[in-house]
Design a protein around this motif. Structure first.
Motif, PDB file in Angstrom:
ATOM      1  N   PHE A  13      31.761   9.768 102.223  1.00 46.99           N
ATOM      2  CA  PHE A  13      33.131  10.239 102.026  1.00 46.99           C
ATOM      3  C   PHE A  13      33.723   9.715 100.721  1.00 46.99           C
ATOM      4  CE2 PHE A  13      32.890  11.093 106.577  1.00 46.99           C
ATOM      5  CZ  PHE A  13      33.550  12.307 106.642  1.00 46.99           C
ATOM      6  N   PRO A  32      24.023  11.020 109.727  1.00 47.65           N
ATOM      7  CA  PRO A  32      24.227  12.044 108.694  1.00 47.65           C
ATOM      8  C   PRO A  32      23.794  11.601 107.288  1.00 47.65           C
ATOM      9  CG  PRO A  32      26.320  11.060 109.298  1.00 47.65           C
ATOM     10  CD  PRO A  32      25.310  10.520 110.262  1.00 47.65           C
ATOM     11  N   THR A  62      33.783  14.921 101.526  1.00 45.18           N
ATOM     12  CA  THR A  62      32.499  14.247 101.345  1.00 45.18           C
ATOM     13  C   THR A  62      32.007  14.491  99.922  1.00 45.18           C
ATOM     14  OG1 THR A  62      31.271  16.187 102.075  1.00 45.18           O
ATOM     15  CG2 THR A  62      31.842  14.548 103.764  1.00 45.18           C
ATOM     16  N   TYR A 114      24.316   9.458 113.751  1.00 42.14           N
ATOM     17  CA  TYR A 114      24.586  10.311 114.904  1.00 42.14           C
ATOM     18  C   TYR A 114      23.456  11.310 115.085  1.00 42.14           C
ATOM     19  CZ  TYR A 114      29.364   8.672 113.844  1.00 42.14           C
ATOM     20  OH  TYR A 114      30.471   7.920 113.580  1.00 42.14           O
ATOM     21  N   PRO A 115      23.209  11.716 116.323  1.00 41.64           N
ATOM     22  CA  PRO A 115      22.164  12.734 116.541  1.00 41.64           C
ATOM     23  C   PRO A 115      22.534  14.060 115.874  1.00 41.64           C
ATOM     24  CG  PRO A 115      22.864  11.752 118.628  1.00 41.64           C
ATOM     25  CD  PRO A 115      23.838  11.286 117.586  1.00 41.64           C
ATOM     26  N   ASP A 129      24.582   5.280 105.016  1.00 43.13           N
ATOM     27  CA  ASP A 129      25.928   5.034 105.539  1.00 43.13           C
ATOM     28  C   ASP A 129      25.847   4.131 106.771  1.00 43.13           C
ATOM     29  OD1 ASP A 129      28.689   5.203 105.599  1.00 43.13           O
ATOM     30  OD2 ASP A 129      28.736   7.379 105.385  1.00 43.13           O
ATOM     31  N   LYS A 130      27.015   3.728 107.272  1.00 46.07           N
ATOM     32  CA  LYS A 130      27.051   2.706 108.329  1.00 46.07           C
ATOM     33  C   LYS A 130      26.607   3.212 109.697  1.00 46.07           C
ATOM     34  CE  LYS A 130      31.389   2.259 107.164  1.00 46.07           C
ATOM     35  NZ  LYS A 130      31.485   2.958 105.847  1.00 46.07           N
ATOM     36  N   LYS A 131      27.066   4.412 110.067  1.00 48.56           N
ATOM     37  CA  LYS A 131      26.779   4.914 111.413  1.00 48.56           C
ATOM     38  C   LYS A 131      25.844   6.110 111.354  1.00 48.56           C
ATOM     39  CE  LYS A 131      31.275   3.555 113.197  1.00 48.56           C
ATOM     40  NZ  LYS A 131      32.610   4.085 113.521  1.00 48.56           N
ATOM     41  N   PRO A 169      37.664   8.958 108.242  1.00 43.22           N
ATOM     42  CA  PRO A 169      36.440   9.078 107.438  1.00 43.22           C
ATOM     43  C   PRO A 169      35.850   7.718 107.054  1.00 43.22           C
ATOM     44  CG  PRO A 169      38.153  10.537 106.595  1.00 43.22           C
ATOM     45  CD  PRO A 169      38.794   9.683 107.647  1.00 43.22           C
ATOM     46  N   MET A 175      18.856  10.411 122.852  1.00 38.22           N
ATOM     47  CA  MET A 175      18.470  10.678 121.467  1.00 38.22           C
ATOM     48  C   MET A 175      18.804   9.450 120.630  1.00 38.22           C
ATOM     49  SD  MET A 175      19.572  14.652 120.904  1.00 38.22           S
ATOM     50  CE  MET A 175      21.286  14.589 121.448  1.00 38.22           C
ATOM     51  N   LEU A 199      27.197  18.221 112.526  1.00 37.11           N
ATOM     52  CA  LEU A 199      27.768  17.013 111.906  1.00 37.11           C
ATOM     53  C   LEU A 199      28.551  17.393 110.642  1.00 37.11           C
ATOM     54  CD1 LEU A 199      24.778  14.521 112.253  1.00 37.11           C
ATOM     55  CD2 LEU A 199      26.946  14.452 113.493  1.00 37.11           C
ATOM     56  N   PRO A 200      29.884  17.192 110.679  1.00 41.83           N
ATOM     57  CA  PRO A 200      30.699  17.588 109.519  1.00 41.83           C
ATOM     58  C   PRO A 200      30.727  16.495 108.457  1.00 41.83           C
ATOM     59  CG  PRO A 200      32.137  16.822 111.252  1.00 41.83           C
ATOM     60  CD  PRO A 200      30.717  16.718 111.783  1.00 41.83           C
ATOM     61  N   GLN A 201      29.583  15.895 108.214  1.00 38.01           N
ATOM     62  CA  GLN A 201      29.448  14.930 107.129  1.00 38.01           C
ATOM     63  C   GLN A 201      28.086  15.105 106.467  1.00 38.01           C
ATOM     64  OE1 GLN A 201      29.265  10.682 108.035  1.00 38.01           O
ATOM     65  NE2 GLN A 201      29.211  10.147 105.871  1.00 38.01           N
ATOM     66  N   TYR A 225      34.867  11.510 113.253  1.00 41.85           N
ATOM     67  CA  TYR A 225      35.252  12.931 113.200  1.00 41.85           C
ATOM     68  C   TYR A 225      34.716  13.587 114.463  1.00 41.85           C
ATOM     69  CZ  TYR A 225      30.753  12.184 110.828  1.00 41.85           C
ATOM     70  OH  TYR A 225      29.500  11.724 110.492  1.00 41.85           O
ATOM     71  N   ARG A 234      38.968  15.423 110.140  1.00 39.41           N
ATOM     72  CA  ARG A 234      38.669  15.866 108.773  1.00 39.41           C
ATOM     73  C   ARG A 234      39.833  16.682 108.176  1.00 39.41           C
ATOM     74  NH1 ARG A 234      33.899  17.232 105.929  1.00 39.41           N
ATOM     75  NH2 ARG A 234      35.261  16.048 104.575  1.00 39.41           N
ATOM     76  N   GLN A 250      33.592   6.900 109.571  1.00 37.44           N
ATOM     77  CA  GLN A 250      32.788   8.055 109.980  1.00 37.44           C
ATOM     78  C   GLN A 250      33.207   8.583 111.356  1.00 37.44           C
ATOM     79  OE1 GLN A 250      29.030   5.774 108.697  1.00 37.44           O
ATOM     80  NE2 GLN A 250      28.361   7.900 108.811  1.00 37.44           N
ATOM     81  N   GLN A 302      32.663  15.747 117.098  1.00 37.66           N
ATOM     82  CA  GLN A 302      31.281  16.235 117.194  1.00 37.66           C
ATOM     83  C   GLN A 302      31.074  16.955 118.526  1.00 37.66           C
ATOM     84  OE1 GLN A 302      28.205  13.265 116.517  1.00 37.66           O
ATOM     85  NE2 GLN A 302      29.620  12.056 115.284  1.00 37.66           N
ATOM     86  N   TRP A 338      38.604  20.159 111.081  1.00 40.18           N
ATOM     87  CA  TRP A 338      37.401  20.385 111.887  1.00 40.18           C
ATOM     88  C   TRP A 338      37.810  20.224 113.342  1.00 40.18           C
ATOM     89  CZ3 TRP A 338      32.778  22.373 111.291  1.00 40.18           C
ATOM     90  CH2 TRP A 338      31.713  21.999 112.100  1.00 40.18           C
TER      91      TRP A 338
END
Lengths: 352, 352
Positions: free
Chosen positions: B209, B188, B215, B196-197, B192-194, A287, B182, B203-205, A292, A308, A290, A294, A322
């Protein structure tokens, strides 16, 4: 050249296309490949290892000389033709629900219950996609810490409903972006009465409803899990319940899995360590960075990605994770070919 | 004309647009409306009841003469300006997380804990969207049958992350359909740092966190639920745990809610009957006719839709349900205005 004669039934479907790929890449020696489908698809040209191959209509005689038949053309096709293939000496790996609940037919995930293959009488059933990726992760946990209870909510991809459903997702999505009405003709279940858009939606129905209010997909997750892990579809040793939901993702199912273990000392670190070493699993659980699983990243891989992992802060011995995997590969085509590879290693697959 | 002077802080945002609509439709008498935002948005023209209204920069003096201030411009704006509004005699309904966990500040869902409003000192906190729609459905169940435990997995809409995230979903979706890469810059979590599409992904965030692997969104669902239902954010009377997941849906959150009741005699029919009569709830629960809540249908409604109520077949007193609501209305703008309407009925809202 010595090798197996392989037939793929349902070769023109979404899973069939992946079965062709998995047979191209298999460690099994392959002598010949026959692509079978309905009369409607017969005559179509597909490729195997870069060479054109004509799809043939499935008839009983199609299986003469076949050693291994991979079925993924719907339950009625399997019920009709799998016995014909077995009669002619083939081992059948069936990716439909036709035989899964037959107590005499092994339902196999090679990482979990390969020993069940020994009892086969020609047909081996491939579990439902959403079940496979869950038990791959739960079995190492069960072995290490014992398992009492599972509560799962799924986030399932549209490809599980076939190529036409995938096209429907694309068409609806473009219509929505263009400000037009979305037209639904297939999902949630092509054979059911009503159809709803999946694009930009979440549909809490996969497969038809049973009388108790569960969908058949949920029923499958509950009873297939018990059969695979406990060799008894009605076992009470592990409680399992499920909510299955379709979301607008083309490929790869995600699952929110809540589970309770028997060992009161099990920690998140222990579970992570066990999963990191488990076959077929890639642990993606950081975490702080980031990291996890997808769906977007799992597509095209044979592995099941887990992350997760965390404790329920109020219930001892309870955890959540997850779990993401390509529903067309580990959930279907790869697990089927992996069953065949496992059977060969166990001396259960033979050339005629 | 006699009526309330209302300010909307964050008027140019995704929730702000809905707050304007909800104030247009409110049963409260409204004398004037002031639209406030950051200096960057000041000068923009918006509409209220078909008439143009210029957005002003939020400064302490903006709240002179204001009776009701609805905040939805981020926690730091609320922390800075909500006390300024209260100092000038306004009641603040704050839709950020700034004050939610302050034990002196009521956290209110009008169907659940309107009595908590009596203890307000000028600020009332509006709960997180995913919490609101869950407690609206759980409270009538708790009242009728007692509630021991809740395990929720969410399927949350992109609008919860704001207008820029919604545009990102559209852009990524079109890129995917066109076969292009994409690009993710917001989800998410914009800070935050990263990134994602979200298009065609899960997206489990949601939010950042915490140290325990949950989260902050999950933390909010757990502790806000306890504060709203039990008036104690750390109460042990009901166990709550959550997995929060973003899916490519623009508007309306869906939730898979597992719950255990105290009453051993409670049946699905009993729970359906209670929910059918509960305020703010629409029961959509007819599997035979494929009737269940869907994000696609909930958009634009103030209600919370509940269906797929069924028992866990192996655990007594345990049930599951599917809960869907417009995260921008009941989850944000409508609940805020509903709080103000409720305060007026209770004699807690005054014209200066």
């Amino acid at each position: 050249m010595s090798g197996y004669n392989v037939a793929i039934v349902g070769a023109t479907g979404a899973v069939g296309a992946r079965m062709i790929k998995m047979v191209e890449q298999t460690s099994l020696p392959v002598n010949s490949v026959k692509l079978l489908a309905s009369s409607r698809s017969a005559g179509k040209q597909l490729q195997f290892n870069g060479k054109p191959l004509t799809v043939e209509e499935t008839v009983p005689e199609s299986f003469e000389g076949i050693d291994l038949a991979l079925f993924s053309a719907g339950g009625s096709v399997s019920k009709k033709f799998a016995p014909e293939a077995v009669k002619r000496g083939a081992v059948v790996v069936d990716n439909t629900s036709a035989f899964r609940m037959d107590p005499k037919i092994p339902l196999v995930v090679p990482e979990v219950n390969p020993e069940a293959l020994k009892a086969h009488h020609g047909i081996v059933a491939n579990p439902n996609c959403s079940t496979i990726q869950m038990v791959v992760a739960l079995e190492p946990i069960r072995k290490a810490f014992g398992l009492k209870r599972v509560i799962v909510s799924t986030y399932q991809a549209v490809s599980g409903a076939g190529n036409r459903a995938l096209q429907e997702l694309r068409d609806e999505t473009q219509a929505y972006l263009d400000g037009k009405d979305m037209e639904a003709h297939i999902l949630p279940v092509s054979g059911d009465k009503k159809h709803y858009p999946i694009a930009f939606n979440a549909l809490p129905q996969i497969d038809v409803f049973e009388e108790d209010g569960y969908t058949h997909e949920e029923w499958k997750m509950i009873h297939e899990t018990k059969k695979i892990m406990l060799n008894d579809m009605d076992s009470k040793d592990i409680k399992v319940t499920a909510t299955c939901v379709r979301i607008p993702v083309p490929v790869a199912h995600s699952e929110s899995i809540y589970f309770e273990v028997e060992d009161p000392k099990a920690t998140v670190k222990d579970i992570q360590d066990v999963l990191a070493k488990a076959p077929g699993i890639v642990l993606q659980d950081d975490p702080d960075h980031q990291i996890y699983p997808q769906a977007h990243n799992a597509e095209g891989s044979r592995d099941t990605f887990v992350g997760r992992i965390r404790p329920d802060q109020e219930t001892p011995q309870a955890f959540q994770m997850w779990d993401v995997s390509d529903n067309m590969l580990k959930g279907a085509a790869w697990n089927s070919v992996q069953i065949a590879e496992t059977m060969e290693k166990m001396g259960l697959l033979h050339m005629q």
